[in-house]
Every structure is written in C-alpha cells, then in structure tokens.
Design an enzyme around this catalytic site. Sequence first.
Site, PDB file in Angstrom:
ATOM      1  CG  HIS A 151       8.155 -29.236  -0.785  1.00  0.00           C
ATOM      2  ND1 HIS A 151       8.695 -30.434  -1.183  1.00  0.00           N
ATOM      3  CD2 HIS A 151       8.976 -28.761   0.187  1.00  0.00           C
ATOM      4  CE1 HIS A 151       9.781 -30.698  -0.469  1.00  0.00           C
ATOM      5  NE2 HIS A 151       9.976 -29.683   0.371  1.00  0.00           N
ATOM      6  CD  GLU A 199      -3.356   0.048   1.977  1.00  0.00           C
ATOM      7  OE1 GLU A 199      -4.188  -0.869   1.929  1.00  0.00           O
ATOM      8  OE2 GLU A 199      -3.305   0.865   2.905  1.00  0.00           O
ATOM      9  CE  LYS A 226     -12.198   1.721   1.128  1.00  0.00           C
ATOM     10  NZ  LYS A 226     -11.669   2.761   2.005  1.00  0.00           N
TER      11      LYS A 226
HETATM   12  O1  PA5 Z   1      -3.086   1.230   5.918  1.00  0.00           O
HETATM   13  C1  PA5 Z   1      -4.145   1.783   5.728  1.00  0.00           C
HETATM   14  O2  PA5 Z   1      -4.296   3.009   5.837  1.00  0.00           O
HETATM   15  C2  PA5 Z   1      -5.368   0.980   5.359  1.00  0.00           C
HETATM   16  O3  PA5 Z   1      -5.028  -0.356   5.141  1.00  0.00           O
HETATM   17  C3  PA5 Z   1      -6.402   1.055   6.454  1.00  0.00           C
HETATM   18  O4  PA5 Z   1      -5.849   0.604   7.656  1.00  0.00           O
HETATM   19  C4  PA5 Z   1      -7.635   0.221   6.105  1.00  0.00           C
HETATM   20  O5  PA5 Z   1      -8.161   0.631   4.881  1.00  0.00           O
HETATM   21  C5  PA5 Z   1      -8.693   0.361   7.187  1.00  0.00           C
HETATM   22  O6  PA5 Z   1      -9.048   1.688   7.355  1.00  0.00           O
HETATM   23  P1  PA5 Z   1      -9.818   2.185   8.632  1.00  0.00           P
HETATM   24  O7  PA5 Z   1      -8.941   2.020   9.806  1.00  0.00           O
HETATM   25  O8  PA5 Z   1     -10.126   3.625   8.356  1.00  0.00           O
HETATM   26  O9  PA5 Z   1     -11.065   1.350   8.756  1.00  0.00           O
END
Ligand code: PA5
Length: 448
Positions: free
Chosen positions: A309, A288, A423
């Site tokens: 494996h 990310e 989303k």
């Molecule tokens: O690293 C990040 O910012 C994302 O993976 C969020 O943690 C994830 O989308 C969850 O978001 P939130 O804590 O707002 O529910």
Amino acid sequence: MIRFNPTNAAAFVPAHAVAQLLPQLELAHRQLLDGSGPGADFRGWIDLPARPDTEELARIREAADYIRREADVLVVVGIGGSYLGARAVIEALQSPFAASQTAAERGGPQIVFAGHQLSGSYHAELLDWLDGKRVCVNVISKSGTTTEPAIAFRILQRYMESRYDEEEVRRRIFVTTDANRGALLDLARARGYARFVVPDDVGGRYSVLTAVGLLPIAVNHDIDALLAGAAAAREAWLHVDDPLTAPPYAYALWRNALLRAGYDTEFLVHYDHQLRWFVEWWKQLYGESEGKDGRGLLPAGVEFTSDLHSMGQFIQDGRRRLIETVIRVNTPCRSLSVPFDEADGDGLNYLAGRDLADINARALEGTTLAHVDGGVPNLQVEIETIDETSLGWLIWFFEFACGLSGYLNAINPFDQPGVEAYKRNMFALLGKAGYEDLAASLQERLGR
Ligand code: PA5
C-alpha cells in the site's frame, strides 16, 4: 534448512546466461576458500560456526547471565555492522510488543540501541527513560574510533557514573572491540571493563556470529541454536556438487545474471513483521559489500503486505529495473484464524476459520505472480520457521552468497572505502585538527 527457488525469474534471463556465469562462480568459490581474491584477510566469518571460540563463548554466556539478573535494560551501543546483526536476530525472536512486556514475559531485560545515529533528541530521551531502571551497557566498535558510538558511549558512561559507584559501573559496562588496538580498547583496559573480541579476520557486517552479535543476543535467546544453524548451513554448502541448485551459489548466480541483464535494484521482501530488522541487516551486508567501483545491485527492503500500500504501485508498474527476493516462512511462530460472523457485514465469512498464516501465504503467492506479470523477476528463499536455528542458516546463507556475489561482480566484498567520504567532511565541519584546508573549502561551498 533453506530452499531457493528461481522459477519466477527464468522468463527474464535465458538459462544459458545463468549457466555462462558458472566458470566465474567456480573462480569466486575458489577465491573465497583459498584466499586468492581481494580482501582475503577478512574471510574469518566463513569458519566461525565450525570453530567457535569456546572460552569466549563461556564468557559471553556468563556476561549475559549477569545482565539478565542485574539489568532491566541493556543498552547496545554501536553502528552499522556493530549493531545490525544483533538487532536483526533479537527483533526476529522477540514479541513485537517486547517493549511493554515484563522481564518474565520477554525472558529478560529490554534491549535498546544507541550510537547508531547522532540524534540529540533520541539520546536525550533515552537518558530520561533509563532513569529508575537498572542499566547495563554493551559498547561495540571494532575500530574503537567510530564517532557515533564513541559520542554515545561517552554520554552513557557519564550517565552510568552519575547512577552507580565506580565498582558498579565497572561491572555494568561490557566492551566488544579489537583485541590489540583502538581507543575503546585503551579505555576498557584503563577502566577495567569486561572485554570481548571482534576477530581481526571478520569485518563488521560479517560479525554477527562473534561477540558483536552473540553477547546482546545471548541475553534473551539461545546462541547455541543460532550457531548450530549456521554450522549446519556451512556443512551443507561450503562445498557442493551442483552450484546451480545449491542455495547460496544459485542466489549469487541469479542475482548477478539479472544484474547483467539490466536489473539494478533488488528488494528483499518479507511477509513476517519480525523480519523487518533482518532486512536492514541484509541491506547493509549487500550495500556495503557490493556498492563500489560504480557497480552493484542497490539493496532495498519492503515489508508486505504493508508496503503493497506504499511501494506496491511502483513495484508493479514503475521503472522496470527491479528484482524481488522473497523470504518465505512456511510456519510462522504463531497464528490466528478469522472468526465467523453471523451478520457478515464486512463480507469476510468466506475466510471464516481460515488461518492468517494461510491468508498471508496466498497474499505472497498472488503478489509474486502479479509482480512477475508486471515485469519483476522473483527469487524465493524459503525457511521453515523463524527461530534461532533458521536464523543461523539464513545468516550464513546470505553472508556466503554475498562473498560469492562480490567476487562474481569483480569487487572486494570485504572493504568499505566509500564510508570514509562523509566522515572526512563531518570532521572538517566539526573543526577536528588536521582538516583545516578541507573545512575552508566546504565552508565556501556551504556559502558561509
Ligand atoms: O560493516 C562494517 O564494517 C561497518 O558497517 C562497521 O561495522 C561500522 O562502520 C562500525 O565500525 P566500528 O565497529 O569500527 O565502529
């Protein structure tokens, strides 16, 4: 402490290609420290271990004590950065058989996760399984609006209301969210749930050392040692004289030098089953943070020797654009030796008396050299053992290297604009108000 060893990558990129990145690394370092890089408002994780919020920590310990006393199960509701850090640390520290241990053997309640996906079967099975057990819930969402945990929490809240009276529900639900905004905050205020804060300047995937990770971890494990490990790593590496040999800088440099040389997939490799979820946390942190603007190393994970494996053939012999970063654990928490057998029908007596840790270490060395011979550059991250302190070191190491690496790669390592696309489509297909036009075009593409 952590040692970083790039020796087995040296044949794949010339030393000058690594050294040439030094000025950019210095700039990346400066940007991280003075906030002149993109996403600067989200660098709070750097100093978290050095300036712990002692009041919040005391409340976390108090809540963890309550959960340990009053629950057989803690359900942690969250997705992405809001659950992977806690899961990584908990799974690394507990027995692989924790699910069938008693509370005394485990050190406290069983910890399970929800809202990290939308599977109906998973959540239906979870409710059935919770019946008859004493339950607490910790819902974690920084935004307070993420669909998956919001749905799971609505279901779990209804379930808790069917089991406990209003006062008891209030005592058994813990909310970790933004201090000032979001639907979850409003709900927590309205119901009077205990609240913990995700600081404004810490993004989800960098938040394991805030209440996001610390509350679930504190239920069965030592968060002081975890924070102390991270604080020691920060102290050792926030400023260094020689970035070429200091682990987080060297790791960021080498993986970027390899990326520039055409290696675009990085496997984080471990030989200790306990680190399975740590690799998932790392994948999310790097995926990310770096996968944007058409750039980045694809982060993947393998567990050896199991995956030798399955993925071993590809890594040894498939398309040559892979690198491996191996987490080497010098002293595993426990081990066994191979027994001597009079008949020696399986021909294993040459290993009799040898410790599994020793055999696993030789597997690591043999595999590393085989993969290097097959054209896979190898970086090694070495830790002494798997405990709270070493995990604290590892967390800060990978987070800091990720910030450096993102800036070296000229991206903002602290945002995640790409997560929005699915989303929008999901909301449109579910009929959420405001998405009507998008819904019509998607339905057409789906042939409906
Ligand atoms: O690293 C990040 O910012 C994302 O993976 C969020 O943690 C994830 O989308 C969850 O978001 P939130 O804590 O707002 O529910």
